[in-house]
Design an enzyme around this catalytic site. Structure first.
Site, mmCIF file in Angstrom:
data_model
loop_
_atom_site.group_PDB
_atom_site.id
_atom_site.type_symbol
_atom_site.label_atom_id
_atom_site.label_comp_id
_atom_site.label_asym_id
_atom_site.label_seq_id
_atom_site.Cartn_x
_atom_site.Cartn_y
_atom_site.Cartn_z
ATOM 1 N N ARG A 54 0.852 -1.207 0.000
ATOM 2 C CA ARG A 54 0.000 0.000 0.000
ATOM 3 C C ARG A 54 0.875 1.239 0.000
ATOM 4 O O ARG A 54 0.618 2.213 -0.694
ATOM 5 C CB ARG A 54 -0.954 0.008 1.203
ATOM 6 C CG ARG A 54 -1.648 1.360 1.361
ATOM 7 C CD ARG A 54 -2.830 1.394 2.321
ATOM 8 N NE ARG A 54 -2.741 0.518 3.462
ATOM 9 C CZ ARG A 54 -1.971 0.716 4.532
ATOM 10 N NH1 ARG A 54 -1.193 1.783 4.614
ATOM 11 N NH2 ARG A 54 -1.965 -0.142 5.525
ATOM 12 N N TYR A 107 -16.338 16.054 -15.323
ATOM 13 C CA TYR A 107 -16.844 14.685 -15.258
ATOM 14 C C TYR A 107 -17.908 14.588 -14.152
ATOM 15 O O TYR A 107 -17.729 15.148 -13.058
ATOM 16 C CB TYR A 107 -15.673 13.726 -14.982
ATOM 17 C CG TYR A 107 -16.122 12.331 -14.642
ATOM 18 C CD1 TYR A 107 -16.970 11.626 -15.489
ATOM 19 C CD2 TYR A 107 -15.713 11.710 -13.466
ATOM 20 C CE1 TYR A 107 -17.407 10.352 -15.166
ATOM 21 C CE2 TYR A 107 -16.136 10.428 -13.143
ATOM 22 C CZ TYR A 107 -16.985 9.758 -14.003
ATOM 23 O OH TYR A 107 -17.422 8.505 -13.679
ATOM 24 N N LYS A 204 -8.098 6.008 -18.883
ATOM 25 C CA LYS A 204 -8.436 6.481 -20.226
ATOM 26 C C LYS A 204 -7.231 6.365 -21.174
ATOM 27 O O LYS A 204 -6.745 5.274 -21.374
ATOM 28 C CB LYS A 204 -8.974 7.909 -20.112
ATOM 29 C CG LYS A 204 -10.035 8.082 -19.013
ATOM 30 C CD LYS A 204 -11.244 7.218 -19.272
ATOM 31 C CE LYS A 204 -12.413 7.418 -18.355
ATOM 32 N NZ LYS A 204 -12.313 6.983 -16.988
#
Ligand code: P1T
Length: 395
Positions: A54, A107, A204
């Protein structure tokens, strides 16, 4: 192979080689997937730079290093999604009582986070038309901390004048944050224009193959980077090693892909603009785009996204989308395959209808993510779908 000096190489070279030298232990040419949650320590608290995945993982470090070089930053941090990057950034930089100015066309998930999740914590987010720097300047208050911009915007492909926003921010000591997802670092470098922090949904164009979700923050400032790194580890929205590896693999071809996306999008936009089934085409590379000159000035290319208003309303928009054979009806964008979606019913459905309508997300608006298939095949597909719209309009 030693680490490359990013100033000595061009974008396409850095995408393939930056922070991706062959593995010194084995000679593996491609960065390995360090699929481990934890790392052996030589003594309690003594390790080789990684203690827990992490907090950090070598595959993620390679991706972070490469992204920093491509955006011209000194630091990059990767996340499990673009929204993971946004929420971590927001927790790290803002506190109750702060005011944030955000563009009004962003968005839908960004709007939803700021409006529905963050606001109840006492952070006031105001949405303003960022194509109007005069308006933005008027809205700055003593407790304003940041300007949050997206350009080109999702879904209306409006442009925000980055340098004008940076000038406002500098005169009021505000942080500027730019969501650079639509342009990708290949077509727009905000840090060079004075932006403080770049945000990406790496889902994307950066990943580029619609097979992995991720996000990133890139910046120059050491103090902000330290705060972000602390929150990245404390909040835990980090990508796993395989997601980091897939993103890095996709990233290698970003330069090639962006050129192909742009060429296809420009040719489709020009074609659709002349079609009688179309009310209007919004593409920053068309001279009819109201900010064409700004696009030429601040972008290095116009990208692969098109917004189109078909003639008619919801029925015509549905007919167009359903008739397309090569464009898959799906959310998201930036993959090698063409996608189409309906902002009002899909990506921006979480925005109240009156707000949506006010900014221009109408029922006849369709968003197209133009892939890198053959340009003529795409054109023929769009032509037959628009002919069906025309036929419907005549009934
Ligand atoms: O989906 P995620 O990786 O969490 O990224 C969120 C995000 C942030 N910024 C921009 C400009 C985006 O377009 C997105 C995600 N957008 C879509 C899923 C979409 O279809 O528009």
């Amino acid at each position: 192979m030693t680490e490359l000096d990013p100033k000595a190489y061009q974008f396409a070279t850095l995408a393939i080689h930056s922070h991706q030298a062959p593995d010194p232990e084995t000679g593996a040419v491609i960065t390995p997937i360090y699929q481990t949650s934890t790392f052996e320590q030589q003594d309690a608290g003594k390790h080789k730079g990684y203690d827990y995945s992490r907090s950090g993982n070598p595959t993620r470090s390679a991706l972070e290093g490469c992204l920093a070089d491509l955006e011209g930053g000194h630091h990059a941090l990767c996340f499990a999604s673009g929204l993971g990057a946004l929420t971590t950034l927001s927790m790290a930089l803002f506190k109750p009582g702060d005011h944030i100015l955000c563009g009004d066309d962003v968005y839908g998930g960004t709007y939803r986070f700021f409006d529905k999740v963050f606001r109840p914590y006492g952070i006031d987010v105001e949405f303003v038309d960022f194509t109007r720097p005069d308006l933005v300047r008027q809205r700055v208050r003593p407790n304003t901390k940041a300007l949050y911009l997206e350009t080109p915007t999702n879904p209306l492909l409006k442009l925000v004048d980055i340098e004008a926003m940076v000038a406002i921010a500098k005169s009021h000591k505000l942080i500027t944050i730019l969501d650079n997802t639509f342009a990708s670092p290949y077509f727009q470098r905000g840090l060079a224009l004075g932006v403080d922090i770049i945000l990406h949904s790496t889902t994307k164009y950066i990943g580029g193959h619609s097979d992995v979700v991720g996000g990133a923050l890139i910046l120059k400032d050491d103090t902000h980077a330290q705060a972000l790194r602390f929150h990245q580890n404390s909040l835990g929205a980090t990508p796993d090693p395989f997601a980091s590896w897939l993103t890095l693999r996709g990233l290698k071809t970003l330069a090639l892909r962006m050129k192909a996306h742009e060429a296809n999008a420009l040719s489709l936009a020009q074609f659709m603009e002349k079609h009688p089934g179309v009310e209007s085409v919004i593409y920053p590379g068309l001279p009819s785009h109201p900010q064409y000159d700004l696009a030429k000035r601040q972008m290095l290319g116009f990208g692969g996204m098109i917004a189109v208003r078909v003639k008619g309303g919801l029925d015509e928009a549905r007919t167009f989308m359903k008739s397309l054979k090569l464009f898959t009806l799906a959310e998201s964008l930036g993959g090698v395959e063409s996608l189409v979606e309906h902002p009002a019913l899909m990506t921006h459905a979480s925005i109240e209808p009156q707000v949506r309508n006010a900014i221009g997300i109408t029922d006849n608006l369709v968003r197209m993510s133009v892939g890198i298939e053959d340009a003529e095949d795409l054109k023929r597909d769009v032509a037959q779908a628009l002919d069906k719209v025309l036929a419907l309009a005549k009934v």
